[in-house]
Design a protein around this motif. Structure first.
Motif, short mmCIF file in Angstrom:
data_model
loop_
_atom_site.label_atom_id
_atom_site.label_comp_id
_atom_site.label_asym_id
_atom_site.label_seq_id
_atom_site.Cartn_x
_atom_site.Cartn_y
_atom_site.Cartn_z
N MET A 1 0.83 -1.21 0.00
CA MET A 1 0.00 0.00 0.00
C MET A 1 0.86 1.26 0.00
SD MET A 1 -3.15 0.84 -0.12
CE MET A 1 -3.81 2.47 -0.27
N ALA A 2 1.75 1.30 0.95
CA ALA A 2 2.65 2.46 1.04
C ALA A 2 3.48 2.57 -0.24
CB ALA A 2 3.56 2.34 2.26
N ARG B 1 4.97 5.40 -5.25
CA ARG B 1 5.47 5.28 -6.62
C ARG B 1 5.42 6.60 -7.43
NH1 ARG B 1 2.86 0.48 -9.27
NH2 ARG B 1 3.80 -0.70 -7.60
N PRO B 2 4.23 7.28 -7.42
CA PRO B 2 4.22 8.54 -8.19
C PRO B 2 5.20 9.56 -7.65
CG PRO B 2 2.08 8.11 -7.15
CD PRO B 2 2.94 6.93 -6.87
N VAL B 3 5.39 9.54 -6.32
CA VAL B 3 6.33 10.50 -5.74
C VAL B 3 7.74 10.23 -6.25
CG1 VAL B 3 7.33 11.35 -3.60
CG2 VAL B 3 4.90 10.75 -3.68
N VAL B 4 8.13 8.95 -6.18
CA VAL B 4 9.47 8.57 -6.65
C VAL B 4 9.60 8.89 -8.14
CG1 VAL B 4 11.03 6.64 -7.06
CG2 VAL B 4 9.78 6.80 -4.90
N LEU C 1 12.13 14.94 -12.06
CA LEU C 1 12.74 16.20 -11.67
C LEU C 1 14.26 16.11 -11.78
CD1 LEU C 1 11.18 18.67 -10.61
CD2 LEU C 1 11.98 18.09 -8.32
N GLY C 2 14.78 14.97 -11.34
CA GLY C 2 16.22 14.75 -11.41
C GLY C 2 16.71 14.79 -12.85
N ARG C 3 15.94 14.12 -13.73
CA ARG C 3 16.32 14.10 -15.15
C ARG C 3 16.30 15.51 -15.72
NH1 ARG C 3 13.88 9.11 -16.03
NH2 ARG C 3 11.86 10.07 -16.40
N ALA C 4 15.23 16.26 -15.39
CA ALA C 4 15.11 17.63 -15.90
C ALA C 4 16.28 18.48 -15.42
CB ALA C 4 13.78 18.24 -15.47
N ALA C 5 16.63 18.31 -14.13
CA ALA C 5 17.74 19.10 -13.57
C ALA C 5 19.05 18.76 -14.29
CB ALA C 5 17.87 18.83 -12.08
N THR C 6 19.27 17.47 -14.53
CA THR C 6 20.48 17.06 -15.25
C THR C 6 20.53 17.68 -16.63
OG1 THR C 6 20.03 14.94 -14.22
CG2 THR C 6 21.92 15.04 -15.71
#
Ligand SMILES: Nc1ncnc2c1ncn2[C@@H]1O[C@H](COP(=O)(O)OP(=O)(O)O)[C@@H](O)[C@H]1O
Ligand SMILES: [Mg+2]
Lengths: 265, 268
Positions: free
Chosen positions: A1-2, A7-10, A16-21
């Motif tokens: 459940m958790a 999942r969407p958060v990760v 976001l990480g990809r965009a920043a890179t």
């Protein structure tokens, strides 16, 4: 459940990480390109003839569409302002509204957006085609400096020409706005100019032309950078041109948003 | 691997690795001797063009180096690189002519910048004229034309003229006959042989035309799976027991059959 909830958060963190890179990568490459441009300029390897030719293409040929855009902006501002200023606000304030909105915002930003479409897209497509047809490789194999021949003249021309274009667009928008105010609200030229002078700061003109300078640097620099990174044949040139237009438009709007806190304190 | 030619090597690829999204070259070692005609075969997409471009420093390998006439392409600094670029001429697959320049100015770009400035306009034009004549073009007819006004075969010739006008010691050819009809293929092959002889150059030719390559060249090599699979003389290549090489030779023979069958009679 958790896990399901996480999942969407990760996923979005990863995005976001990809965009920043990606942003960091582009910024680094643009930094390098800028440095190469400075080096070729300092070494005197850029021909004036090439700069003048680019000034003609970027500046002179953009003049009609830039002036039409500024005229329409002047007409709209003055009519919408006139529509709002009924009752307690004296009509001569309209002079100030037209002048200030043309100079601070409409002149530089609309001219920049016009140049993104007219000049930026063209530069990316041109250089991109030269990459996929190996013309850039050919320059290098023949010992020629493609930065000095292709990139530096466009960037220098953009920096020189953009403040001139914006200055003309500002003046044109204000004049047309003044005629439109007379026609639609009956506000006389004397009163329009009186209102304009009442709230005028000379600093505003510096502000307008500094914006123009920033856009005049950003548009050719980004469009050349994107063009030189093209790959994948004719389809690649199309994709890259679209991406470049998005990149330039966003950059113009973000730079525009940075200006008030930096220069209007 | 019998990788050493008879003569002094003028081009040496040493452990070239290059990956884009996936590994393309995985440790290429190869040497080309001075004055040799050398053909490089390989299936398409194996990195033949990438390898050829490292010779001029147009693509930076992830690992390894190329040495041209004793100078290092990637560790020799800008002076060595510009010397190497003067020494070698590159014939691009689709000519890569500069769109905005006419034929004469395209060919003049083939002269090193310092040489071009030292010459008068008419001396420089005479050199370009000679180069155009060497590739069997009528200079009078083509010099003022823009690349867009030329046929594919003519573009290729102008590209060759641009590569030879500076009298390079090395010529690098990227698929010089791909996309040409059989008549033009034969003509360009004769041109490659004649130019290499008359200009006394070393020629490294990347080609799909295995029969042509075997007939023209002193030595051949085959790039496969990111490495040199074979390197040796044409007769060794034909006789190689390696099944991959065999499959390649067979395909060449089959293609030659097809070409003969497809060729209209009366054209030679
Ligand atoms: N500049 C580049 N960027 C990304 N991938 C490339 C680039 N150049 C070549 N490649 C890839 O490397 C591989 C080998 O290409 P290439 O050397 O052109 O093959 P070929 O042997 O047919 O000449 C291909 O998969 C190609 O997509
Ligand atoms: Mg290739």
């Amino acid at each position: 459940m958790a896990e399901v909830l996480a999942r969407p958060v990760v996923g979005s963190l990863r995005g976001l990480g990809r965009a920043a890179t990606l942003v960091a990568e582009h910024a680094g490459a643009i930094g390098q390109l800028s440095w190469s441009i400075i080096v070729t300029l300092v070494r005197g390897r850029v021909a004036w003839r090439d700069i003048v030719q680019q000034m003609y293409v970027i500046g002179f040929q953009s003049l009609p569409i830039a002036l039409v855009t500024a005229s329409l902006a002047g007409i709209v501002t003055s009519q919408q302002g006139g529509y709002q200023f009924t009752g307690s606000v004296p009509l001569y304030v309209l002079g100030s509204v037209v002048v200030e909105s043309m100079i601070l915002e409409m002149g530089p930003v609309l001219t920049a957006i016009v140049l993104v479409g007219r000049v930026g897209a063209r530069i990316t497509a041109e250089l991109g085609t030269m990459v996929v047809t190996e013309q850039i490789d050919a320059y290098q194999s023949l010992g020629r400096d493609s930065i000095a021949i292709l990139v530096a003249p466009r960037v220098v021309a953009g920096i020189i020409v953009m403040p001139l274009l914006v200055g003309l667009a500002d003046a044109d928008g204000i004049l047309v706005g003044m005629f439109a105010a007379k026609l639609t609200t009956g506000l006389g030229y004397e009163s329009f100019l009186y209102g304009a002078r009442l709230f005028w700061h000379s600093w505003d003109l510096v502000y307008s032309l500094t914006k123009a300078l920033a856009f005049g640097l950003a548009i050719p620099l980004i469009s050349c950078h994107m063009g030189l990174r093209t790959g994948g044949g004719a389809a690649g040139v199309g994709r890259q041109t679209t991406a470049s237009v998005m990149f330039m438009t966003l950059t113009v709007l973000i730079l525009d948003a940075l200006f008030p806190p930096l220069m209007l304190q | 691997m019998s990788d050493q030619g008879g003569s002094e090597p003028i081009i040496q690829y040493c452990g070239i690795h290059k990956a884009f999204d996936v590994p393309v070259l995985r440790g290429v070692d190869l040497s080309v001797g001075e004055g040799e005609m050398f053909a490089l075969f390989g299936p398409s997409g194996t990195g033949k063009s990438v390898l050829l471009k490292t010779t001029m420093g147009l693509i930076q390998p992830d690992q390894g180096d190329v040495r041209v006439a004793g100078e290092s392409v990637f560790y020799g600094g800008p002076k060595a690189l510009s010397a190497i670029r003067k020494l070698a001429g590159y014939v691009f697959q689709n000519a890569a002519l500069f769109d905005s320049l006419n034929v004469l100015d395209n060919v003049l770009m083939g002269l090193p910048e310092d040489e071009l400035y030292a010459l008068s306009r008419s001396e420089a034009a005479r050199k370009a004229w000679n180069a155009l004549e060497l590739v069997n073009l009528d200079p009078e007819l083509v010099f003022a034309k823009l690349p867009a006004e030329l046929s594919g075969g003519m573009k290729k010739r102008v590209g060759i003229a641009r590569a030879i006008v500076g009298r390079p010691r090395i010529l690098l050819w990227d698929e010089p006959t791909t996309g040409l009809d059989p008549v033009n293929t034969a003509a360009v092959e004769r041109l490659i042989m004649r130019l290499s002889r008359e200009l006394e150059t070393t020629s490294l030719i990347v080609t799909h035309d295995i029969e042509g390559g075997l007939a023209m060249c002193d030595r051949v090599a085959m790039l496969e799976g990111g490495r040199i699979r074979f390197s040796g003389s044409p007769s060794q290549f034909r006789a190689s027991p390696d099944p991959v090489v065999q499959a390649f030779v067979d395909r060449a023979a089959a293609e030659a059959q097809l070409d003969l069958a497809g060729e209209p009679s009366g054209v030679s």
